[in-house]
Scaffold this active site. Structure first.
Site, PDB file in Angstrom:
ATOM      1  N   GLU A  54      42.520 -88.190 -37.431  1.00  0.00           N
ATOM      2  CA  GLU A  54      42.012 -87.476 -38.412  1.00  0.00           C
ATOM      3  C   GLU A  54      41.196 -86.290 -37.852  1.00  0.00           C
ATOM      4  OE1 GLU A  54      43.315 -87.176 -41.865  1.00  0.00           O
ATOM      5  OE2 GLU A  54      44.488 -88.311 -40.712  1.00  0.00           O
ATOM      6  N   LEU A  97      41.061 -79.836 -26.333  1.00  0.00           N
ATOM      7  CA  LEU A  97      41.253 -79.830 -27.804  1.00  0.00           C
ATOM      8  C   LEU A  97      40.636 -78.712 -28.638  1.00  0.00           C
ATOM      9  CD1 LEU A  97      41.247 -83.540 -28.774  1.00  0.00           C
ATOM     10  CD2 LEU A  97      43.378 -81.934 -29.235  1.00  0.00           C
ATOM     11  N   TYR A  99      37.001 -76.763 -30.561  1.00  0.00           N
ATOM     12  CA  TYR A  99      36.012 -77.076 -31.489  1.00  0.00           C
ATOM     13  C   TYR A  99      35.297 -78.447 -31.031  1.00  0.00           C
ATOM     14  CZ  TYR A  99      38.356 -73.877 -34.424  1.00  0.00           C
ATOM     15  OH  TYR A  99      39.098 -72.940 -34.939  1.00  0.00           O
TER      16      TYR A  99
END
Length: 295
Positions: A54, A97, A99
């Site tokens: 998530e 990825l 962030y």
């Protein structure tokens, strides 16, 4: 007694002429089956594994997460494994990825769970929400997907479905309007499968008819990464991870070389110092004299 949908939406919330709850649910189930995706983090009962997926999926395309999630889980298979790892190792595994604050927050959440929850994630929505970096969507996702508990899981693909089907001509629809509808339609006995269907239907809509999520009041266009401060931070982190103990002078020179290779202006010294101070304060690395050390 089996759970049943209400016959109608709350009065005055959904525009006239919209499908009723039963029609809406039937459409979602049909489209979910028609456009279902086989993703490795699905039908997983481990709350930690679900939370990792998530958090990775926040503002990141599924195809990229498909490359990272299996590797990350192999390297850090449990809460305790991630808590025991160095911050530098976690950030290294996260590279690409984007962030990177998400990786720091995930590490801090696992540190806390290892110390206070016996190496397990909490099993209530509110306790999950209290963890660093865990917002309402992530907490609801862990509850629905890992623990199979119903709730209001509101993220971009879910918004897309509700806005496309129930609010086709409305602008600036708020999550305060959507959340009760999302919670109302979530079946108490099949929350995991229901949200998979919504996610897959939403992804299909985005690919075929456009992103209705843009009509959400919470929507904001992602800023350009190329040449941004965010890209400079990302490159500076990579530089420090590649050369632990690198001097400030050399780190600045390598960051300037990165910019020059892209035909951009050099990074002013005051901006470089500001980046270093900010990232040091956030916990990405430490400064020892004139050298930068991964944590």
């Amino acid at each position: 007694m089996a759970w049943q949908l209400p016959k109608r939406w709350p009065e005055g919330v959904v525009p006239e002429g919209s499908p009723d709850p039963k029609e809406f649910a039937q459409l979602v189930w049909e489209q979910g089956r028609a456009h279902g995706r086989d993703l490795p983090w699905r039908y997983v009962d481990d709350p930690y594994a679900v939370m990792v997926s998530e958090i990775m999926l926040q503002q990141t395309q599924v195809k990229r997460v498909l490359r990272y999630w299996p590797r990350f889980m192999a390297q850090f298979p449990t809460v305790d494994a991630l808590a025991a790892a160095s911050t530098a190792d976690v950030l290294e595994a996260w590279q690409g990825l984007g962030y990177n604050r998400r990786a720091l927050a995930l590490k801090r959440a696992c540190d806390l769970c290892s110390a206070q929850h016996g190496g397990a994630l909490p099993h209530t929505y509110q306790e999950l929400l209290d963890l660093p970096g865990v917002g309402p969507a992530t907490a609801a996702g862990v509850m629905a997907f890992a623990l199979q508990q119903p709730g209001a899981y509101v993220e971009t693909n879910v918004r897309t479905v509700f806005l496309h089907v129930l609010f086709p001509d409305c602008e600036k629809v708020s999550d305060k309007v959507l959340e009760p509808l999302v919670a109302l339609t979530c079946p108490k006995d099949r929350p995991r499968e229901w949200y998979y269907a919504l996610l897959d239907f939403g992804a299909h809509l985005k690919a075929t008819v456009g992103n209705a999520n843009r009509r959400s009041s919470s929507y904001s266009r992602q800023s350009t990464f190329e040449g941004s401060r965010r890209q400079k931070r990302s490159e500076l982190l990579r530089i420090v991870l590649d050369e632990p103990g690198i001097s400030l002078e050399r780190a600045h020179a390598l960051l300037n070389a990165f910019e020059a290779a892209r035909k951009r202006e050099q990074v002013p010294k005051d901006l470089f110092c500001d980046l270093v101070s900010q990232m040091e304060g956030e916990g990405f690395f430490a400064r020892e004299g004139d050298r930068l050390i991964p944590r």
